[in-house]
Design an enzyme around this catalytic site. Structure first.
Site, PDB file in Angstrom:
ATOM      1  N   CYS A 124      -7.823   6.294   7.595  1.00 44.68           N
ATOM      2  CA  CYS A 124      -6.866   6.766   6.582  1.00 44.68           C
ATOM      3  C   CYS A 124      -5.715   5.783   6.383  1.00 44.68           C
ATOM      4  CB  CYS A 124      -6.341   8.142   6.964  1.00 44.68           C
ATOM      5  SG  CYS A 124      -7.639   9.383   7.021  1.00 44.68           S
ATOM      6  N   HIS A 251       0.917   9.397   4.641  1.00 40.70           N
ATOM      7  CA  HIS A 251      -0.480   9.810   4.485  1.00 40.70           C
ATOM      8  C   HIS A 251      -0.557  11.320   4.664  1.00 40.70           C
ATOM      9  CE1 HIS A 251      -4.633  10.552   5.130  1.00 40.70           C
ATOM     10  NE2 HIS A 251      -4.502  10.743   6.422  1.00 40.70           N
ATOM     11  N   ASN A 281      -6.698  16.249   3.000  1.00 42.31           N
ATOM     12  CA  ASN A 281      -6.667  14.866   3.499  1.00 42.31           C
ATOM     13  C   ASN A 281      -7.743  14.067   2.763  1.00 42.31           C
ATOM     14  OD1 ASN A 281      -6.992  12.482   4.924  1.00 42.31           O
ATOM     15  ND2 ASN A 281      -6.801  13.440   6.943  1.00 42.31           N
TER      16      ASN A 281
END
Ligand code: COA
Length: 329
Positions: A124, A251, A281
């Site tokens: 990520c 994030h 996510n």
């Protein structure tokens, strides 16, 4: 500090990579927590209270990472107003196959056949690794402008029926164009802080689609520590104090993780940007997707000093700064 030497012919102006285009793509199908409850032993209340997620967007079986990357990339090029980029970086944890890389097909479909293109895997944190890579291409004079895309179908990684991971992940893509510019311009990327630690690689693992294993509470702890310390380092390297930060863009892993990070950094709620409630996510897409949405709806404005921070499987982490440019997504 980077200085801009006005009128000093002997010393060149500090060069930098400058954001000059942005775009995003979300698959149309939204899957609510209530929808998930029909197939998993969970509740809307559990998911919202532990993660902040109310829904996520899911790509249909006929929509690939390549497709979403092309859509986001095309919008970023349109926002740039030109197709003149000389490299493409695609950050993804979910390429469409092992070989060839997904980036080449994306480049060709965008009319960029012939330019160097690569997939970049850093979990990520991939988008921030991508920004640093693109900035390096520009600094080395390999490219005047680079398209950086983050695209992931993270919904394909959990095992079907795994209530501890399925609710967390969604699909999407986001992209920016970076061009050669000056460090004093709005849009200039500040120093990028990146790191990794493979000794904790076992905390988030997916040997292939449908096999994700994650040690949630350990990941949580590392994510907070790493995003907070990388953020502090990136702000310091840019010469910013934390009270200079107008927008924190972490994030979007989990609303509790990002609120712990913001608390450690002492960034008040009104300066934090979120979209976890509506997209979950989305991996390497998370930061550029949030930037594109916030730029479009006015939460992010030209002149805002923005701190970006990410964390992911690897483990990987990173942070950087940018003063937001005047851009139309
Ligand atoms: N619905 C209902 N109950 C659930 C559930 C769900 N969707 N998922 C897990 N549970 C249960 C567990 O089975 C466990 O039950 P038990 O105590 O009877 O065994 C209980 O809830 C607590 O599980 P635990 O894993 O300790 O919960 P948690 O408070 O750590 O929250 C996460 C789980 C995944 C939300 C949290 O650890 C987290 O956000 N981690 C970071 C994940 C992440 O962001 N990863 C990506 C990083 S890029």
């Amino acid at each position: 500090m980077r200085d801009h030497h006005h009128g000093d012919a002997d010393r060149p102006v500090d060069q930098a990579a400058v954001i000059c285009g942005i775009g995003a793509e979300l698959p149309p199908t939204a899957l609510s927590n209530a929808d998930l409850c029909t197939r998993l032993d969970t509740t809307d209340e559990w998911i919202r209270s532990r993660t902040g997620i109310a829904q996520r967007h899911i790509a249909g079986a006929d929509v690939s990472t390549e497709d979403m990357a092309v859509s986001a990339g095309a919008r970023a090029l349109r926002s740039f107003g030109s197709r003149r980029v000389q490299a493409l970086v695609l950050a993804t944890t979910t390429p469409d196959r092992c070989c060839p890389a997904t980036a080449h097909a994306v480049a060709s479909r965008l009319g960029l056949s012939g330019v160097p293109a690569l997939d970049l895997a850093a979990g990520c944190t991939g988008f921030l690794y991508g920004l640093a890579t693109a900035a390096g291409f520009i600094a080395s004079r390999m490219a005047e402008a680079v398209l950086v895309i983050g695209a992931d179908r993270l919904s394909t990684l959990p095992a079907r029926g795994d209530r501890t991971t399925v609710p967390l992940f969604g699909d999407g893509a986001g992209a920016v164009v970076l061009r050669r510019g000056q460090a004093c311009e709005d849009g200039a990327i500040g120093p990028v802080v990146l790191g990794s630690d493979g000794t904790h690689g076992d905390l988030i693992q997916a040997p292939r689609a449908g096999t994700l294993r994650m040690q949630g509470s350990e990941v949580f702890r590392h994510a907070v520590d790493r995003m907070a310390s990388a953020s502090t380092q990136a702000a310091t390297a840019a010469g910013w104090r934390m009270q200079d930060v107008d927008r924190l863009v972490p994030h979007q892993a989990n609303a509790r993780i990002t609120s712990f990070v913001a608390r450690q950094l002492d960034v008040p709620a009104e300066r934090q940007l979120h979209n976890i409630h509506s997209v979950g996510n989305t991996g390497a897409a998370s930061i550029p997707l949030l930037l594109a949405q916030a730029a479009a709806d006015g939460r992010l404005k030209a002149g805002h000093r923005v701190l970006l921070a990410a964390f992911g499987a690897g483990l990987t982490w990173g942070a950087t700064t940018v003063t937001w440019p005047d851009l139309t997504p």
